[in-house]
Design a protein around this motif. Structure first.
Motif, short mmCIF file in Angstrom:
data_model
loop_
_atom_site.label_atom_id
_atom_site.label_comp_id
_atom_site.label_asym_id
_atom_site.label_seq_id
_atom_site.Cartn_x
_atom_site.Cartn_y
_atom_site.Cartn_z
N ARG A 100 0.83 -1.21 0.00
CA ARG A 100 0.00 0.00 0.00
C ARG A 100 0.86 1.25 0.00
O ARG A 100 0.60 2.21 -0.73
N ILE A 101 1.92 1.23 0.80
CA ILE A 101 2.81 2.39 0.86
C ILE A 101 3.57 2.55 -0.45
O ILE A 101 3.79 3.67 -0.93
N GLN A 102 3.97 1.44 -1.05
CA GLN A 102 4.67 1.52 -2.33
C GLN A 102 3.78 2.17 -3.39
O GLN A 102 4.24 3.01 -4.18
N LEU A 147 2.38 7.18 -6.60
CA LEU A 147 1.47 8.27 -6.91
C LEU A 147 2.10 9.62 -6.58
O LEU A 147 1.99 10.58 -7.34
N LEU A 148 2.76 9.71 -5.44
CA LEU A 148 3.37 10.97 -5.02
C LEU A 148 4.49 11.37 -5.96
O LEU A 148 4.79 12.56 -6.12
N LYS A 172 -6.48 11.34 -10.61
CA LYS A 172 -7.24 10.35 -9.83
C LYS A 172 -6.96 10.55 -8.33
O LYS A 172 -6.36 9.69 -7.68
N PRO A 173 -7.38 11.70 -7.79
CA PRO A 173 -7.08 11.99 -6.38
C PRO A 173 -7.73 11.02 -5.42
O PRO A 173 -7.21 10.76 -4.33
N ASP A 174 -8.90 10.47 -5.79
CA ASP A 174 -9.56 9.51 -4.90
C ASP A 174 -8.72 8.27 -4.67
O ASP A 174 -8.84 7.61 -3.62
N ARG A 175 -7.88 7.93 -5.64
CA ARG A 175 -7.02 6.76 -5.48
C ARG A 175 -6.05 6.98 -4.32
O ARG A 175 -5.84 6.08 -3.50
N GLY A 209 5.67 19.58 -5.79
CA GLY A 209 5.15 18.26 -5.48
C GLY A 209 3.65 18.30 -5.26
O GLY A 209 2.91 18.91 -6.03
N LEU A 210 3.20 17.65 -4.19
CA LEU A 210 1.78 17.57 -3.86
C LEU A 210 1.54 18.06 -2.45
O LEU A 210 2.32 17.76 -1.53
#
Length: 242
Positions: free
Chosen positions: A69-71, A76-77, A86-89, A121-122
């Motif tokens: 999950r972290i990978q 995404l980041l 796809k921000p909901d992802r 970045g985000l």
């Protein structure tokens, strides 16, 4: 009359030996350079390499040891534009239903969470509605549970992080808005440091009411502007050197 004999020339170093010595010296220098590069900190090398495809986010452990999950979150980041598509992802990976604290359901999180793209970045934006009580700068217990997944991701990332606090334009009788925004950013920082994250990666800012996301003309707008932005600097060209 007999011709005079030329005096014997003194013997010196053959010219080919000079060239050979230069070659040996160059080879020695080359192998020393290879050895020194092999022993350098690989994290440092990745930060100063402008051709690295995974610049600021990397697993602290080998890929096989990073939770899946972290990978997926790290990937995404590392691609802010894909994340914005796809921000909901990203939300679902960071805060699945079984991770959310009982006080915050999925609908509440959706209303109080935004993901913004930044040149560096985000930014993960959380309003004070899920972090603090009105006028307070102490994280609620639910807020701490909400920040745990972010802290877990940062454990496997080398990205620098800026934590910025903001308020609306309503004056507070208890504390100045700039002071309040700074203290709230500091509270989030202290939480991350309490999870054994490296302090040198972080910076904080307190902007008060100076940078509203939306106009401060409605209660809903003011609620959106009272926020903390956690900026993960995953696209900076050069990282830290220390």
């Amino acid at each position: 009359m007999a011709r005079e004999k030329k005096p014997p020339e003194e013997e010196g170093v053959p010219m080919w030996l000079v060239t050979f010595s230069d070659l040996v010296t160059l080879l020695l220098t080359f192998f020393v350079l290879l050895l020194s590069m092999a022993s350098m900190d690989q994290v440092l090398l990745s930060r100063i390499n402008p051709y690295s495809s995974n610049f600021s986010v990397m697993g602290a452990l080998s890929p096989g040891k990073v939770p899946q999950r972290i990978q997926l979150v790290l990937e995404l980041l590392d691609s802010p534009q894909d994340t914005m598509d796809k921000p909901d992802r990203l939300k679902d990976l960071l805060w699945p239903d079984d991770v959310l604290p009982p006080e915050i359901d999925a609908g509440t999180l959706d209303r109080n969470l935004r993901i913004l793209q930044d040149p560096q970045g985000l930014a993960i934006v959380l309003t004070d509605g899920v972090l603090f009580r009105p006028g307070s700068w102490d994280l609620t217990e639910a807020a701490k549970k909400l920040l745990v997944p972010l802290a877990d991701v940062l454990q496997y990332s080398s990205a620098d992080v800026n934590i910025a606090g903001y308020t609306d334009d309503t004056p507070s009788a208890r504390i100045d808005n700039y002071d309040l925004s700074g203290r709230r950013a500091l509270a989030v920082l202290e939480f991350f440091l309490g999870r054994s994250l490296e302090a040198s990666r972080f910076s904080i800012s307190g902007y008060g009411p100076d940078k509203p996301l939306v106009p401060d003309t409605t209660p809903e707008g003011r609620a959106q502007n009272r926020r903390v932005e956690i900026l993960l600097k995953t696209t900076q060209w050069l990282g830290r050197y220390s």
